[in-house]
Design an enzyme around this catalytic site. Structure first.
Site, mmCIF file in Angstrom:
data_model
loop_
_atom_site.group_PDB
_atom_site.id
_atom_site.type_symbol
_atom_site.label_atom_id
_atom_site.label_comp_id
_atom_site.label_asym_id
_atom_site.label_seq_id
_atom_site.Cartn_x
_atom_site.Cartn_y
_atom_site.Cartn_z
ATOM 1 N N ARG A 1 38.827 14.437 92.130
ATOM 2 C CA ARG A 1 37.552 14.840 91.463
ATOM 3 C C ARG A 1 37.495 16.377 91.975
ATOM 4 N NH1 ARG A 1 34.333 9.191 92.852
ATOM 5 N NH2 ARG A 1 35.884 7.885 92.273
ATOM 6 N N HIS B 1 33.891 4.518 88.119
ATOM 7 C CA HIS B 1 33.463 4.531 86.937
ATOM 8 C C HIS B 1 32.267 3.679 86.816
ATOM 9 C CE1 HIS B 1 37.648 6.175 85.432
ATOM 10 N NE2 HIS B 1 37.066 7.158 86.544
ATOM 11 N N ASP C 1 33.993 5.621 80.500
ATOM 12 C CA ASP C 1 34.982 6.264 80.093
ATOM 13 C C ASP C 1 34.709 7.060 78.801
ATOM 14 O OD1 ASP C 1 36.448 4.804 82.059
ATOM 15 O OD2 ASP C 1 37.302 3.373 80.496
ATOM 16 N N HIS D 1 30.170 8.220 86.572
ATOM 17 C CA HIS D 1 30.528 7.477 87.825
ATOM 18 C C HIS D 1 29.269 6.643 88.069
ATOM 19 C CE1 HIS D 1 34.638 8.446 89.086
ATOM 20 N NE2 HIS D 1 34.586 9.300 88.194
ATOM 21 N N HIS E 1 35.486 1.048 80.121
ATOM 22 C CA HIS E 1 34.354 1.124 81.146
ATOM 23 C C HIS E 1 33.329 1.861 80.231
ATOM 24 C CE1 HIS E 1 36.808 1.633 84.888
ATOM 25 N NE2 HIS E 1 36.884 0.299 84.533
ATOM 26 N N HIS F 1 37.967 15.160 86.765
ATOM 27 C CA HIS F 1 39.145 15.107 87.410
ATOM 28 C C HIS F 1 40.234 16.080 87.186
ATOM 29 C CE1 HIS F 1 38.016 10.858 88.679
ATOM 30 N NE2 HIS F 1 37.343 11.026 87.477
ATOM 31 N N HIS G 1 34.636 11.237 83.298
ATOM 32 C CA HIS G 1 34.053 10.026 83.310
ATOM 33 C C HIS G 1 32.393 10.039 84.036
ATOM 34 C CE1 HIS G 1 38.190 9.562 84.322
ATOM 35 N NE2 HIS G 1 38.398 8.923 83.143
ATOM 36 N N HIS H 1 39.529 -0.365 82.609
ATOM 37 C CA HIS H 1 39.551 1.256 82.464
ATOM 38 C C HIS H 1 40.412 1.401 81.048
ATOM 39 C CE1 HIS H 1 39.487 5.319 82.792
ATOM 40 N NE2 HIS H 1 40.721 5.216 82.403
#
Length: 182
Positions: free
Chosen positions: A174, A98, A118, A83, A115, A157, A81, A106
């Site tokens: 993360r 995000h 995403d 952030h 988002h 992630h 993603h 999400h």
């Protein structure tokens, strides 16, 4: 008679060369230079601060194309993603949530989502390497724009994003990331 045959063959060859080989199919990933607005390169690091790859972000007329290439990751599917903030050192938690300038929920499968930050799961091969391209529609690389990716982070992630659980996709810790230069 052989001269008559050679002249047309040479002529056909010259026409092919002079027209720029227009019959050769271009790769899907090629972007006409006239459509590129801006570009940024992002180094991707792991939790130890070691460089494990890079991402190249290219602004086009309707969004930003992101080309990611990394190695040294656990094989499988990883949430991936943009952030909202740049992280500090190797503390990927400091990257915040995000990137979501439009206030959506999400996930690509969420009827209220997704988002802007995403992306599809990053698919890492058995050798720990991944190459992937994503397109973030509506995003920019323009300073001061609310939908700009400048100064934000790319985060990888540990687990798979389920594309629906708000706010994170249930994708776990993360494990790697990079800061998009301003």
């Amino acid at each position: 008679m052989s001269l008559i045959i050679r002249v047309p063959m040479i002529g056909i060859f010259l026409i092919f060369i002079l027209t720029g080989c227009s019959s050769i199919k271009q790769e899907e990933e090629s972007i006409p230079v006239s459509e590129i607005v801006s570009a940024r390169t992002v180094n991707i690091v792991n939790g130890k601060g070691e460089k494990i790859g890079k991402a190249v972000l290219t602004e086009e007329k309707s969004g930003v194309r992101l080309h990611m290439q990394v190695s040294g990751l656990k094989p499988g599917s990883h949430g991936f993603h943009i952030h909202e903030k740049e992280f500090m050192g190797t503390d990927f938690q400091t990257a915040g949530s995000h990137f979501n300038p439009t206030g959506k929920e999400h996930g690509h499968l969420n009827p209220k989502g997704s988002h802007m930050g995403d992306m599809k799961n990053l698919m890492v091969k058995a050798n720990g390497e991944a190459k992937q391209t994503e397109f973030l529609k509506g995003a920019t690389l323009s300073k001061g724009d609310a939908q700009s990716l400048l100064g934000r982070s790319i985060i990888i992630h540990e687990g798979t994003d389920d594309y629906s659980t708000d706010p994170t996709g249930n994708s776990g810790d993360r494990i790697a990331g990079g800061v998009i230069p301003k």
